[in-house]
Scaffold this active site. Structure first.
Site, PDB file in Angstrom:
ATOM      1  N   PRO A 260       0.819  -1.222   0.000  1.00 14.84           N
ATOM      2  CG  PRO A 260      -0.808  -1.577   1.632  1.00 14.84           C
ATOM      3  CD  PRO A 260       0.519  -2.087   1.164  1.00 14.84           C
TER       4      PRO A 260
ATOM      5  CG  ASP B  39      52.810 -42.101   4.978  1.00 17.50           C
ATOM      6  OD1 ASP B  39      52.884 -42.561   3.828  1.00 17.50           O
ATOM      7  OD2 ASP B  39      53.774 -41.592   5.577  1.00 17.50           O
TER       8      ASP B  39
ATOM      9  CE  LYS C 265      56.862 -45.501   3.718  1.00 21.19           C
ATOM     10  NZ  LYS C 265      56.253 -45.945   2.470  1.00 21.19           N
TER      11      LYS C 265
ATOM     12  CG  ASP D 107      59.342 -31.950  10.237  1.00 24.47           C
ATOM     13  OD1 ASP D 107      59.110 -30.747  10.058  1.00 24.47           O
ATOM     14  OD2 ASP D 107      60.336 -32.540   9.779  1.00 24.47           O
TER      15      ASP D 107
ATOM     16  CB  ILE E  95      61.233 -35.273  12.940  1.00 23.69           C
ATOM     17  CG1 ILE E  95      61.958 -33.923  12.917  1.00 23.69           C
ATOM     18  CG2 ILE E  95      61.381 -35.923  14.318  1.00 23.69           C
ATOM     19  CD1 ILE E  95      61.480 -32.939  13.954  1.00 23.69           C
TER      20      ILE E  95
ATOM     21  CB  ALA F 247      54.503 -37.037  16.966  1.00 22.92           C
TER      22      ALA F 247
ATOM     23  CG  MET G 157      56.719 -44.968  14.859  1.00 17.92           C
ATOM     24  SD  MET G 157      57.619 -44.982  13.296  1.00 17.92           S
ATOM     25  CE  MET G 157      58.991 -43.876  13.661  1.00 17.92           C
TER      26      MET G 157
END
Length: 473
Positions: free
Chosen positions: A43, A247, A269, A302, A305, A331, A382
């Site tokens: 309107p 990996d 791996k 890395d 490493i 790590a 590891m």
């Protein structure tokens, strides 16, 4: 996904906006940018909308909304301040299977307006499915600061060459490689400086030349698992690569960030399980690069490493393959930080040694006498499988049986688990708690600080202090 993000071409398409105030004006301007044929019904209309109508940019209907207003339109926006009118518009539009948006009333919408970063012709849309528009706006503001203004002119320029490139290169992979070379060239800097004519000349020259594709390998460290620990360079190269060789230790969250159309090659791996021999992995990298591919060799942690990055780079160098090396958070650094364990501390450890529990079968035995010295931290990669041997050697060479140990499983990931024990209980604790790789052993007095300094997953900490094995249920 509640809403499918699509970009629609609305040029000269009939769009209806119900409303005549500032909100209707804002939606109207968005549609006019897309060259839609906009009609508004209300309107009353604000001054700006009356001006647009005077310029014949929009059509105005000075009346209340009724169902006939929906005739011959493809999309409707209800932008009044009367809830009953908005509800009526939504209901009638839905009955006709029209796209309808009710401003600030997400349940009544079957499409929503995203926050937009406009670098015409590049457009980025951000949506929270209507649940958090302020958050979506903040994300847009962040992107506005990250995406340079010259991206639009650059896209316009390369768009003018699209058909020429398609005619020049018949295969998609060749076209993609050409465009990658363009975006890595001085064409971009010329556009950024406003020298569009120079950029066009250089682009023409690149299209006319016939360079043989030159492959390259990126040796990239992905960090221990948390995708937010990736470096910017790692992310950029992951998204440029034609092929990604990875990996098992690279987390799924990180793999989700690689280029969507990249070829993926898993070379396995894990400790004790090498599904692809290292020599074959080396051959894969060389062969792909000599095919002219950009190859991202992504590794957990890395690459230099305990990541065999040095071995792979030696082979690349011997075969005259170009390569880049991108370090990652190893790590020891990532897992210790996320476990709240400082690797060095003035009161507990003045030295840190990184050790792998997984050497070549004919490798030299570690210097256990040096490793067993007090006032230092051992970060053992590891080491789960060889934990009985590690425990025995350290005790034999004089390390205290009560030396604190922390075992960090899936460090930095949502599933991180930290188990605390002491050296003479190390192997038994790993068995009792069913520790799985990837896991890092932190041996030394600093490990005892975990209980005091733990922060990651604090509200739902998956962490326990292992009692002597005789008391473990």
């Amino acid at each position: 996904m509640q809403y499918l993000p699509i970009f629609t071409k609305l040029e000269n398409k009939p769009v209806l906006i119900v409303g005549g105030g500032e909100v209707a004006l804002r939606k109207c301007r968005a549609f006019l940018k897309a060259n839609a044929a906009v009609t508004l019904v209300s309107p009353e209309f604000c001054t700006e909308l009356l001006s647009l109508a005077a310029d014949a940019s929009v059509a105005l209907r000075h009346k209340p909304f009724d169902v006939s207003d929906l005739d011959n339109v493809i999309l409707v926006v209800a932008a009044t301040d009367i809830e009953a009118v908005n509800a009526e518009v939504a209901e009638l539009a839905e009955a006709r299977n029209l796209f309808v948006n009710v401003v600030d009333d997400q349940p009544k919408c079957n499409f929503i307006f995203p926050s937009i970063v406009d670098r015409n012709p590049i457009t980025i849309a951000i949506s929270s499915a209507g649940t958090a528009p302020v958050l979506a706006r903040r994300l847009r503001e962040k992107l506005e600061t990250l995406i340079p203004q010259h991206i639009g002119p650059l896209a316009t320029l390369v768009g003018q060459f699209r058909h020429k490139v398609k005619a020049r290169f018949k295969h998609f992979a060749d076209r993609r490689q050409f465009w990658e070379s363009v975006f890595d060239s001085n064409v971009v800097s010329e556009v950024q400086a406003g020298n569009n004519e120079n950029a066009q000349i250089q682009l023409e020259a690149m299209l006319a030349s016939t360079p043989s594709p030159e492959g390259e390998v990126y040796i990239v460290g992905a960090g221990p698992g948390d995708p937010e620990l990736l470096t910017l360079k790692a992310l950029q190269l992951m998204q440029q690569a034609d092929v990604v060789v990875y990996d098992y230790l690279v987390s799924d969250e990180i793999m989700d960030l690689v280029r969507r159309d990249a070829d993926l090659i898993c070379v396995g791996k894990k400790a004790g399980n090498h599904s692809v021999k290292q020599e074959h992995t080396n051959e894969i990298l060389v062969d792909l690069a000599k095919q002219g591919k950009k190859v991202c060799r992504i590794k957990g942690g890395d690459p230099f490493i305990y990541g065999r990055g040095g071995e792979e780079v030696q082979v690349l160098a011997e075969n005259n393959v170009k390569y880049q090396i991108v370090p990652g958070i190893t790590a020891a650094a990532g897992c210790s930080a996320y476990a709240g364990i400082p690797l060095t501390h003035r009161d507990h450890a003045q030295a840190i040694q990184f050790v792998t529990g997984h050497c070549k079968q004919d490798g030299q035995e570690l210097d256990w006498e040096g490793l067993a010295k007090a006032n230092q931290t051992l970060a053992v990669y590891m080491g789960v499988i060889k934990s009985p041997h590690i425990q025995a050697q350290l005790l034999t060479h004089g390390r205290s049986p009560s030396t604190p140990v922390a075992i960090v499983e899936n460090g930095t990931r949502k599933s991180q688990r930290v188990v605390r024990t002491q050296l003479d209980q190390l192997a038994e604790t790993i068995t009792a708690h069913d520790i799985q790789s990837p896991a890092l052993l932190i041996i030394g007095e600093v490990a005892a600080l975990h209980e005091q300094l733990a922060w990651f997953n604090k509200n739902n900490q998956i962490s326990s202090f292992a009692q002597p094995i005789t008391q473990v249920a």
